[in-house]
Write a protein that holds these residues in place. Structure first.
Motif, PDB file in Angstrom:
ATOM      1  N   THR A 399      62.358  49.573 -52.329  1.00  0.00           N
ATOM      2  CA  THR A 399      62.104  50.024 -53.699  1.00  0.00           C
ATOM      3  C   THR A 399      62.062  51.543 -53.763  1.00  0.00           C
ATOM      4  OG1 THR A 399      60.826  48.021 -54.150  1.00  0.00           O
ATOM      5  CG2 THR A 399      60.489  49.879 -55.645  1.00  0.00           C
ATOM      6  N   GLN A 402      65.641  53.056 -53.645  1.00  0.00           N
ATOM      7  CA  GLN A 402      66.355  52.964 -54.915  1.00  0.00           C
ATOM      8  C   GLN A 402      65.757  53.898 -55.964  1.00  0.00           C
ATOM      9  OE1 GLN A 402      69.246  51.098 -55.195  1.00  0.00           O
ATOM     10  NE2 GLN A 402      69.394  52.420 -56.994  1.00  0.00           N
ATOM     11  N   THR A 403      64.439  54.077 -55.926  1.00  0.00           N
ATOM     12  CA  THR A 403      63.787  54.988 -56.880  1.00  0.00           C
ATOM     13  C   THR A 403      64.301  56.417 -56.699  1.00  0.00           C
ATOM     14  OG1 THR A 403      61.796  53.613 -56.939  1.00  0.00           O
ATOM     15  CG2 THR A 403      61.556  55.917 -57.641  1.00  0.00           C
ATOM     16  N   ILE A 405      67.149  57.353 -55.223  1.00  0.00           N
ATOM     17  CA  ILE A 405      68.577  57.416 -55.577  1.00  0.00           C
ATOM     18  C   ILE A 405      68.737  57.516 -57.091  1.00  0.00           C
ATOM     19  CG2 ILE A 405      70.726  56.086 -55.610  1.00  0.00           C
ATOM     20  CD1 ILE A 405      69.964  55.035 -52.813  1.00  0.00           C
ATOM     21  N   ASP A 406      68.017  56.686 -57.822  1.00  0.00           N
ATOM     22  CA  ASP A 406      68.112  56.722 -59.289  1.00  0.00           C
ATOM     23  C   ASP A 406      67.710  58.090 -59.828  1.00  0.00           C
ATOM     24  OD1 ASP A 406      68.925  54.098 -59.243  1.00  0.00           O
ATOM     25  OD2 ASP A 406      66.939  53.273 -59.781  1.00  0.00           O
ATOM     26  N   ARG A 407      66.643  58.658 -59.279  1.00  0.00           N
ATOM     27  CA  ARG A 407      66.180  59.966 -59.783  1.00  0.00           C
ATOM     28  C   ARG A 407      67.182  61.063 -59.443  1.00  0.00           C
ATOM     29  NH1 ARG A 407      60.075  62.453 -59.658  1.00  0.00           N
ATOM     30  NH2 ARG A 407      60.641  64.568 -60.319  1.00  0.00           N
ATOM     31  N   GLU A 409      70.377  60.808 -59.034  1.00  0.00           N
ATOM     32  CA  GLU A 409      71.575  60.691 -59.882  1.00  0.00           C
ATOM     33  C   GLU A 409      71.275  61.116 -61.320  1.00  0.00           C
ATOM     34  OE1 GLU A 409      74.295  57.332 -57.658  1.00  0.00           O
ATOM     35  OE2 GLU A 409      72.851  56.615 -59.154  1.00  0.00           O
ATOM     36  N   SER A 410      70.100  60.775 -61.795  1.00  0.00           N
ATOM     37  CA  SER A 410      69.767  61.136 -63.183  1.00  0.00           C
ATOM     38  C   SER A 410      69.541  62.634 -63.345  1.00  0.00           C
ATOM     39  CB  SER A 410      68.525  60.366 -63.643  1.00  0.00           C
ATOM     40  OG  SER A 410      67.380  60.785 -62.918  1.00  0.00           O
ATOM     41  N   LYS A 415      73.752  61.599 -55.231  1.00  0.00           N
ATOM     42  CA  LYS A 415      74.333  60.337 -55.686  1.00  0.00           C
ATOM     43  C   LYS A 415      74.382  59.337 -54.526  1.00  0.00           C
ATOM     44  CE  LYS A 415      79.124  61.814 -54.873  1.00  0.00           C
ATOM     45  NZ  LYS A 415      80.473  61.955 -55.455  1.00  0.00           N
ATOM     46  N   ALA A 416      74.369  58.055 -54.898  1.00  0.00           N
ATOM     47  CA  ALA A 416      74.480  57.004 -53.881  1.00  0.00           C
ATOM     48  C   ALA A 416      75.825  57.134 -53.176  1.00  0.00           C
ATOM     49  CB  ALA A 416      74.345  55.630 -54.532  1.00  0.00           C
TER      50      ALA A 416
END
Length: 848
Positions: A399, A402-403, A405-407, A409-410, A415-416
């Motif tokens: 978790t 992924q948290t 990676i999401d941050r 990219e945003s 980036k992944a």
């Protein structure tokens, strides 16, 4: 009167000549039979074969002969992996041409191999150093070039200043060339590359379908391909350096980002190189880094060194948090981005580095209850939840990853990404004795392939090795040619191909050998994939990976319609021998020493000799046993039988004079059994139905089990069953009916292992045809069920394996079967065996 002793000196040659004259083992491309392609990795023609070769080829030979008897059309060829540096080294040392040295070695080794009576299709023999082979390889290279799978670029390489050639990372040992021992230099050269990375996903996924491969080999290839999924992101430099503002890193563990302690750059990283221009100490450090090893094992074990650049980067999640930037010797430009962020608490390499340079160590992953546990000398790499990680605290690793990676990219700072350890295959080698790369360089037209009607581009014979380096570069009449496209003056490519290219498609050429093309696709399709491939574990990565790549690459440009070259793979153990060292430190061969009481001495002068450990036979340590004198004394069959008898085939086999003598005694025992039968046939005795029934059952059971053992390459188990069957035959009384059938069954099932004595015995019993052409004995299934028993195998009283065998098997056979179990051997792990307790039909207990 028939000789009471089998004479291999005459029989071996006679039957080998008979097989050759009749073309017994030549494969028929048009045969309607089912097909089986059995192949051992072909040898490098170094001059003499050794017992390691003998073991490898004997295993393949038994399987090939067995499958012929089962009704298969079998392709079992032989050739020579004949290009490479040893020939050039010999040319320099011995003042002979590499071709002369290589071809003389081929003649010598061919003669040795033929003495062993292998069922080889010599009509398909090939040598990679001959133009009719490498010219077709050039055609395939051009096909790949035109198919977009070949390119040229400037690249950093490992340069051996003595051998004057590029080395793969695996050929750099402790920063030195694996052959020359010279310190390796990093250089930038224009190199030819094959796009193996285009097939990385295919090569990885394809491993799942290779059920006939050892798990350890598939794992090794998977690790080498090295698919990694994670986050690629950047740290911003606190102060911009000329045109460089950020440092890119990749991590499979972005969840540990709050444990970051430092940034480490490769010595070849653009920022490191830029800084080194104005910093002599850094420049010296970068040069030192270029001399270190580049394999994963060396990077893991060598001392971690760094150079503090005094630069800082800001943490992407906390602009007030700055990390120091080092240049480090354990970071390679070839992998990832050439930069890493160090998390000492959770990576041992990073921890060693942090302790050395007094950098922070912050735990960010902890098992329950260890949240506040300090990190001492070992990093923590186990499972847990995030700690000391701000908004990630309490999350599980997945978790948290992924948290982040999401941050990233945003917010636009990462980036992944999926990355691969695998790099494109640099195939350029700056040497003479290899396949000339069929490219001509024109100032106007660029790199132009040699027209196929001008192939092969052959190596010139009139070369000199008096001056270090590639003689092709100095050969003006060969090097300078006209451009085939525009006709202007141009130059040939003087690099030759990596010799791994020669072995990446040779199996296709074995299957089909037309004069006008590398192979005929329809003929190849009849034989491929190779049914059983046999070779050493040392080739588990590069050779096998490159062969898999070539097959896929050729399929991608329409040359083949299958992807995997080898259906099943077996990696045999080494043949080992004790080592002997003279007082002056030089190595002595086994035929140069003798035992004097409990000590060893040199035969030449009687001086004391120190014995070393038993290890793989190697020319450098002179613990090689030449098979020729052994064959002269005992015959080919005894040598073959020993290779199969004493050890599970995947484990190392210590060479033993007692072992070869035991195999010789079995050959003679078999011969005496046949002599006795012949005499009984000439003087028939009353038949005994009870003995008949017992022998019929034993014959069916042994035939069934031996067939399964050979198919699974468990030859030592097959040998144990054969010994047991011989005991059963000998115990039965003489009579006419069942005994002949039992002995002839025995001859058939042992014929793949010891073909010369069985051919001689077969003829002695009145057969005019070859036993090599005889069918495998039929099994009466009704005789199998009631006589099978399951034997428990224990080590120190604990159950480790079970075996199914014939009811009533004698103790010696059960002991051999138990010791042949892979699970048992793993448990014993080389320990001395104190006692073996056998309870017939029930259990075997091994006491260590």
């Amino acid at each position: 009167m028939t000789d009471q002793r089998f004479n291999p000196l005459s029989a071996d040659k006679r039957w080998q000549a008979r097989w050759a004259e009749s073309g017994t083992f030549e494969a028929d491309n048009d045969s309607p039979k089912p097909r089986s392609f059995v192949l051992e990795m072909f040898p490098y023609p170094s001059g003499r074969i050794h017992m390691g070769h003998v073991r490898n080829y004997t295993m393949g030979d038994v399987l090939a002969r067995f499958r012929r008897m089962q009704g298969f059309e079998v392709l079992h060829p032989m050739g020579w992996d004949a290009f490479g540096m040893p020939a050039e080294n010999a040319a320099m040392e011995k003042k002979v041409h590499p071709g002369e040295w290589t071809r003389a070695n081929i003649v010598a080794m061919r003669d040795q191999i033929k003495r062993l009576g292998f069922a080889l299709d010599w009509s398909r023999e090939l040598a990679t150093c001959e133009p009719d082979y490498y010219g077709q390889e050039q055609a395939l290279f051009i096909d790949m070039f035109e198919g977009g799978l070949v390119y040229r670029k400037e690249s950093a390489v490992n340069w051996d200043p003595v051998d004057m050639t590029v080395l793969a990372n695996e050929q750099v040992i402790d920063g030195k060339g694996w052959r020359s021992g010279a310190p390796v230099e990093k250089r930038k050269l224009s190199q030819w590359f094959l796009k193996i990375t285009d097939f990385a996903e295919e090569l990885l996924v394809g491993l799942d379908d290779l059920k006939g491969w050892p798990e350890k080999v598939r794992t090794m290839q998977e690790n080498w391909i090295g698919k990694s999924q994670g986050l690629q992101f950047h740290f911003a430099l606190a102060e911009k350096q000329q045109n460089i503002e950020t440092i890119e890193v990749f991590s499979t563990r972005p969840d540990t980002i709050f444990g970051a302690s430092f940034i480490a750059l490769s010595a070849d990283h653009p920022l490191a190189q830029q800084l080194a221009q104005d910093n002599e100490m850094l420049a010296d450090f970068c040069e030192e880094c270029k001399k270190t090893g580049t394999t994963a094992a060396e990077l893991e074990t060598m001392e971690k060194k760094g150079f503090d650049t005094s630069l800082k980067v800001t943490h992407p999640l906390d602009p007030s948090w700055e990390l120091p930037v080092f240049v480090a010797n354990f970071v390679l430009m070839d992998y990832g981005t050439g930069a890493v962020f160090g998390v000492p608490a959770h990576d041992q390499r990073d921890l060693d580095f942090a302790r050395k340079y007094a950098l922070p160590v912050t735990r960010v992953v902890a098992a329950e209850g260890d949240e506040d546990a300090p990190i001492h000398d070992e990093s923590y790499t186990g499972p847990g939840r995030l700690v000391n990680s701000h908004m990630l605290d309490g999350m599980d690793v997945e978790t948290a990853q992924q948290t982040i990676i999401d941050r990233a990219e945003s917010e636009g700072w990462g980036k992944a990404q999926t990355t691969w350890r695998l790099r494109d295959w640099g195939v350029s080698r700056q040497r003479y004795w290899g396949t000339p790369i069929p490219i001509i360089h024109c100032d106007d037209c660029g790199a132009v392939p040699v027209p196929k009607d001008q192939l092969p581009v052959t190596l010139p014979d009139d070369v000199s090795f008096d001056i270090p380096g590639n003689p092709l570069e100095r050969h003006e009449t060969w090097k300078y040619v006209d451009c085939p496209k525009c006709g202007k003056a141009a130059k040939r490519e003087t690099d030759t191909l990596d010799t791994f290219t020669n072995s990446s498609w040779y199996f296709l050429r074995f299957a089909s050998q037309p004069d006008d093309q590398p192979f005929d696709a329809e003929t190849v399709k009849k034989w491929m994939p190779v049914s059983q491939y046999i070779g050493g574990i040392e080739h588990a990565i590069l050779h096998l990976l490159y062969a898999r790549f070539w097959t896929r690459a050729l399929a991608s440009i329409g040359k083949l319609d299958f992807a995997e070259p080898f259906e099943s793979l077996f990696t045999q153990g080494m043949v080992t021998h004790e080592t002997y060292k003279h007082g002056d430190g030089s190595w002595l061969s086994p035929d140069e020493v003798q035992k004097n009481g409990t000590d060893w001495e040199a035969i030449e002068d009687g001086s004391p000799v120190t014995t070393g450990r038993i290890e793989k036979m190697s020319k450098s340590k002179k613990n090689v046993v030449d098979p020729d004198p052994i064959i002269d004394q005992y015959g080919a069959d005894a040598v073959r039988f020993f290779m199969l008898s004493d050890s599970p085939p995947e484990r190392d086999l210590p060479w033993s004079e007692a072992g070869i003598e035991g195999s010789w005694r079995f050959v003679q025992r078999l011969w005496r059994l046949v002599i006795q039968l012949k005499e009984e046939l000439e003087n028939p005795q009353p038949e005994n139905p009870d003995d008949d029934n017992r022998l019929f059952k034993s014959a069916s059971l042994t035939t069934s089990y031996v067939a399964k053992d050979i198919e699974q390459l468990q030859f030592n188990k097959a040998v144990a069953r054969i010994h047991s069957f011989v005991n059963t035959i000998e115990k039965a009384g003489p009579w006419f009916g069942g005994r002949r059938e039992a002995v002839e069954t025995l001859l058939k099932i042992v014929a793949p292992m010891i073909p010369h004595v069985t051919e001689e015995a077969w003829a002695l019993l009145g057969h005019s045809d070859l036993i090599a052409n005889a069918p495998w004995p039929e099994v009466d299934e009704s005789l199998l069920v009631e006589d099978e028993v399951t034997i428990a195998i224990q080590v120190r009283g604990k159950l480790r394996d079970t075996i199914v065998t014939a009811k009533g098997s004698d103790k010696s056979a059960l002991e051999e079967l138990a010791l042949g179990s892979e699970k048992v051997q793993r448990t014993i792990d080389g320990a001395d065996i104190k006692k073996v307790i056998v309870v017939p039909d029930r259990l075997v207990n091994i006491v260590i």
